[in-house]
Structure formats: C-alpha cells, structure tokens
Design a protein around this motif. Structure first.
Motif, mmCIF file in Angstrom:
data_model
loop_
_atom_site.group_PDB
_atom_site.id
_atom_site.type_symbol
_atom_site.label_atom_id
_atom_site.label_comp_id
_atom_site.label_asym_id
_atom_site.label_seq_id
_atom_site.Cartn_x
_atom_site.Cartn_y
_atom_site.Cartn_z
ATOM 1 N N ALA A 80 -123.006 -0.592 56.890
ATOM 2 C CA ALA A 80 -123.179 0.329 58.016
ATOM 3 C C ALA A 80 -122.564 1.676 57.647
ATOM 4 O O ALA A 80 -121.474 1.738 57.084
ATOM 5 N N PRO A 81 -123.261 2.747 57.947
ATOM 6 C CA PRO A 81 -122.726 4.067 57.579
ATOM 7 C C PRO A 81 -121.462 4.387 58.367
ATOM 8 O O PRO A 81 -121.364 4.115 59.558
ATOM 9 N N VAL A 82 -120.517 4.923 57.667
ATOM 10 C CA VAL A 82 -119.265 5.315 58.297
ATOM 11 C C VAL A 82 -119.402 6.777 58.678
ATOM 12 O O VAL A 82 -119.713 7.625 57.844
ATOM 13 N N THR A 83 -119.175 7.055 59.933
ATOM 14 C CA THR A 83 -119.308 8.439 60.368
ATOM 15 C C THR A 83 -118.047 9.197 59.996
ATOM 16 O O THR A 83 -116.929 8.736 60.211
ATOM 17 N N ALA A 84 -118.244 10.359 59.407
ATOM 18 C CA ALA A 84 -117.115 11.191 59.011
ATOM 19 C C ALA A 84 -116.548 11.873 60.244
ATOM 20 O O ALA A 84 -117.265 12.173 61.189
ATOM 21 N N PRO A 85 -115.249 12.110 60.235
ATOM 22 C CA PRO A 85 -114.676 12.812 61.381
ATOM 23 C C PRO A 85 -115.242 14.226 61.443
ATOM 24 O O PRO A 85 -115.593 14.811 60.413
ATOM 25 N N PRO A 86 -115.378 14.744 62.614
ATOM 26 C CA PRO A 86 -115.956 16.094 62.731
ATOM 27 C C PRO A 86 -115.083 17.116 62.017
ATOM 28 O O PRO A 86 -113.855 17.053 62.065
ATOM 29 N N LEU A 87 -115.741 18.043 61.337
ATOM 30 C CA LEU A 87 -115.021 19.090 60.621
ATOM 31 C C LEU A 87 -114.570 20.145 61.616
ATOM 32 O O LEU A 87 -115.320 20.565 62.490
ATOM 33 N N GLU A 88 -113.347 20.565 61.447
ATOM 34 C CA GLU A 88 -112.841 21.620 62.310
ATOM 35 C C GLU A 88 -113.390 22.942 61.808
ATOM 36 O O GLU A 88 -113.603 23.128 60.608
ATOM 37 N N ALA A 89 -113.580 23.831 62.702
ATOM 38 C CA ALA A 89 -114.081 25.146 62.313
ATOM 39 C C ALA A 89 -113.031 25.831 61.450
ATOM 40 O O ALA A 89 -111.867 25.906 61.805
#
Length: 96
Positions: A80-89
């Motif tokens: 199952a694909p692991v979702t990466a944490p959202p990148l901060e601006a």
C-alpha cells in the motif's frame, strides 16, 4: 536421487499391475435392500482408496486457499502506498 524416485514409482506400478491381474475376479456387493452389484476387486480397491483420499485432499486444498488469501492480504497491506507528510511552504529567500 531422481533415479531412486523413478525406481520406486516403477516398482510400485509393477506391484499394482501384478495385484490387479492376479485378482481380476468379480465380487458381489450387497447394497441397500435387495440391490447387488458385481465389481472387479482392483476397481473396488481403487474406489475405496479414492474415497479415503478425497477428504484429505479437500482439507489440503482448503488450507492452501486460506493461506494464499492471507498471503495476498499481507502483500497488499505491505505494498500500500505510504502517503508522504505534506510539505511545508518554503520561505522564499529575498532576491539580491
């Protein structure tokens, strides 16, 4: 080792053929009521072996099916694909 395996199966086949040829006689089976059936001894033994083998084979197939389902579920959960944490601006550096 393959030679010994082949030799074993050939000897077993010869023994079965000799047994079948020496015992090729009719046997009368008394079924329910007044029904009787005439059958050859080797065929009767073959039917008895197959009836005894069938439950074991069915249990084995059910176990293999169950293990394949469990393995498939484990493979799907691992892949199952692991979702990466959202990148901060990123803060932009002032242009010089």
């Amino acid at each position: 080792m393959q030679f010994l395996k082949t030799l074993f199966w050939v000897l077993l086949a010869v023994i079965v053929v000799l047994f079948a040829s020496r015992n090729w006689a009719d046997v009368t089976l008394n079924l329910w009521g007044d029904i009787q059936a005439d059958i050859k001894v080797p065929i009767l033994l073959l039917i008895a072996v197959l009836i005894g083998f069938l439950p074991t084979w069915l249990i084995q197939r059910a176990r293999i099916w169950s293990l394949n389902r469990r393995l498939g579920a484990l493979e799907r959960s691992r892949a199952a694909p692991v979702t990466a944490p959202p990148l901060e601006a990123e803060e932009e550096a002032p242009a010089l």
